[in-house]
Design a protein around this motif. Structure first.
Motif, mmCIF file in Angstrom:
data_model
loop_
_atom_site.group_PDB
_atom_site.id
_atom_site.type_symbol
_atom_site.label_atom_id
_atom_site.label_comp_id
_atom_site.label_asym_id
_atom_site.label_seq_id
_atom_site.Cartn_x
_atom_site.Cartn_y
_atom_site.Cartn_z
ATOM 1 N N ARG A 29 0.832 -1.203 0.000
ATOM 2 C CA ARG A 29 0.000 0.000 0.000
ATOM 3 C C ARG A 29 0.864 1.249 0.000
ATOM 4 O O ARG A 29 1.916 1.295 0.635
ATOM 5 N N PHE A 114 9.783 -2.029 1.636
ATOM 6 C CA PHE A 114 9.364 -1.020 2.603
ATOM 7 C C PHE A 114 10.368 0.124 2.764
ATOM 8 O O PHE A 114 11.390 -0.015 3.415
ATOM 9 N N ASP A 122 4.529 2.324 1.367
ATOM 10 C CA ASP A 122 4.536 2.616 2.809
ATOM 11 C C ASP A 122 4.383 1.359 3.661
ATOM 12 O O ASP A 122 4.951 1.279 4.749
ATOM 13 N N HIS A 123 3.590 0.416 3.182
ATOM 14 C CA HIS A 123 3.296 -0.771 3.994
ATOM 15 C C HIS A 123 3.197 -2.006 3.102
ATOM 16 O O HIS A 123 2.649 -1.960 2.001
ATOM 17 N N TRP A 124 3.731 -3.110 3.636
ATOM 18 C CA TRP A 124 3.614 -4.408 2.982
ATOM 19 C C TRP A 124 3.046 -5.410 3.983
ATOM 20 O O TRP A 124 3.374 -5.378 5.172
ATOM 21 N N TYR A 125 2.205 -6.312 3.482
ATOM 22 C CA TYR A 125 1.581 -7.319 4.342
ATOM 23 C C TYR A 125 1.706 -8.693 3.713
ATOM 24 O O TYR A 125 1.534 -8.855 2.498
ATOM 25 N N GLU A 130 1.949 -7.226 9.019
ATOM 26 C CA GLU A 130 2.806 -6.273 8.337
ATOM 27 C C GLU A 130 4.253 -6.748 8.410
ATOM 28 O O GLU A 130 4.732 -7.191 9.450
ATOM 29 N N PHE A 132 8.365 -5.841 7.535
ATOM 30 C CA PHE A 132 9.261 -4.697 7.418
ATOM 31 C C PHE A 132 10.585 -5.086 6.745
ATOM 32 O O PHE A 132 11.008 -6.226 6.787
#
Length: 267
Positions: A29, A114, A122-125, A130, A132
């Motif tokens: 995202r 990230f 901004d964010h990875w899942y 989440e 990092f």
């Protein structure tokens, strides 16, 4: 191709890339926009890089947000062929994505992970967790275990920690780290710093610096106050860089290891 449970699923391309499919649901995202939503990602290892990255089928990427890169960063990825800038809500992230020339990976797009290089999402899942720094390597283990070993840590001849209730953290390709209860550490000899790091396997760490002077790197001690569930045994405990302190375990002095951290500790 159907693989037996004992077979490795890693493939090799003529360009020297290693890759394998992943069953994880991966999303990326930027702000409130989901740029990647993939149930068919592949993990890719580039030559000379110790950690993997993801590439995604084009149909699982918001290609309408990608633009041909204005200033492609040639040579930054193995055999990278086409670079893309990413535009979200009027913000342009240069060279946020690229393709590999390997036939095996045709139709896939890779993204900077990230916040790397300042131009990634901004964010990875993975599933609902989440992740990092970089994707986790499925062929790497990180195990944290409570122990009753006798661990003593010295800096410049001063005993700064002494415990018989450590947690030992075993991580593939790195030396064993000895996590020690705060009550068994001479924290009066250290001061907290604003430094922090993130690890995809352990979480976010805070640091302390030695107050005694001498040739001791800064941020020599760290702790994970809220570690990821897989390494819950190290919660709130403190660890020292084996590379720069003297550690004795059950009466045996351990040699200082040489690791990728050795050259970077002073910086």
């Amino acid at each position: 191709m159907t693989l037996l449970p004992t077979e490795r699923s890693i493939r090799t391309t003529p360009e020297g890339l290693l890759w394998e499919p992943s069953d994880r649901w991966v999303r990326g995202r930027k702000a409130d926009v989901t740029v990647v939503d993939s149930r068919h990602p592949v993990l890719v290892w580039e030559p000379g890089l110790p950690v993997p990255q993801y590439a995604f089928p084009r149909e699982e990427v918001r290609e309408d947000l990608l633009r041909p890169a204005k200033s492609p960063r040639r040579g930054t990825h193995a055999g990278s062929q086409i670079f893309y800038d990413l535009e979200v809500h009027g913000e342009l992230l240069e060279n946020a994505a690229w393709t590999f020339p390997a036939d095996d990976l045709a139709g896939h797009i890779a993204f900077e992970w990230f916040r790397r290089w300042g131009h990634s999402l901004d964010h990875w899942y993975e599933e609902e967790e989440e992740i990092f720094v970089h994707p986790r390597d499925p062929h790497k283990r990180v195990d944290a275990m409570p122990s009753s070993r006798h661990v003593r840590v010295e800096i410049a001849g001063t005993v700064v920690a002494d415990t018989r209730r450590p947690a030992l953290l075993f991580e593939t390709a790195l030396p064993t780290r000895y996590y020690i209860p705060a009550e068994d550490v001479r924290l009066d000899l250290f001061e907290p710093t604003g430094h922090s790091t993130q690890c995809p396997y352990k979480g976010t760490a805070r640091y302390w610096t030695w107050r005694g002077g001498g040739d001791v790197p800064p941020n020599i001690v760290w702790s994970y106050p809220d570690p990821l569930p897989a390494v819950a045994a190290v919660r709130g405990l403190l660890a020292f860089f084996n590379e720069a302190v003297d550690i004795t375990v059950d009466g045996e002095r351990r040699e200082r290891p040489v690791t990728p951290f050795t050259a970077t500790l002073k910086t």
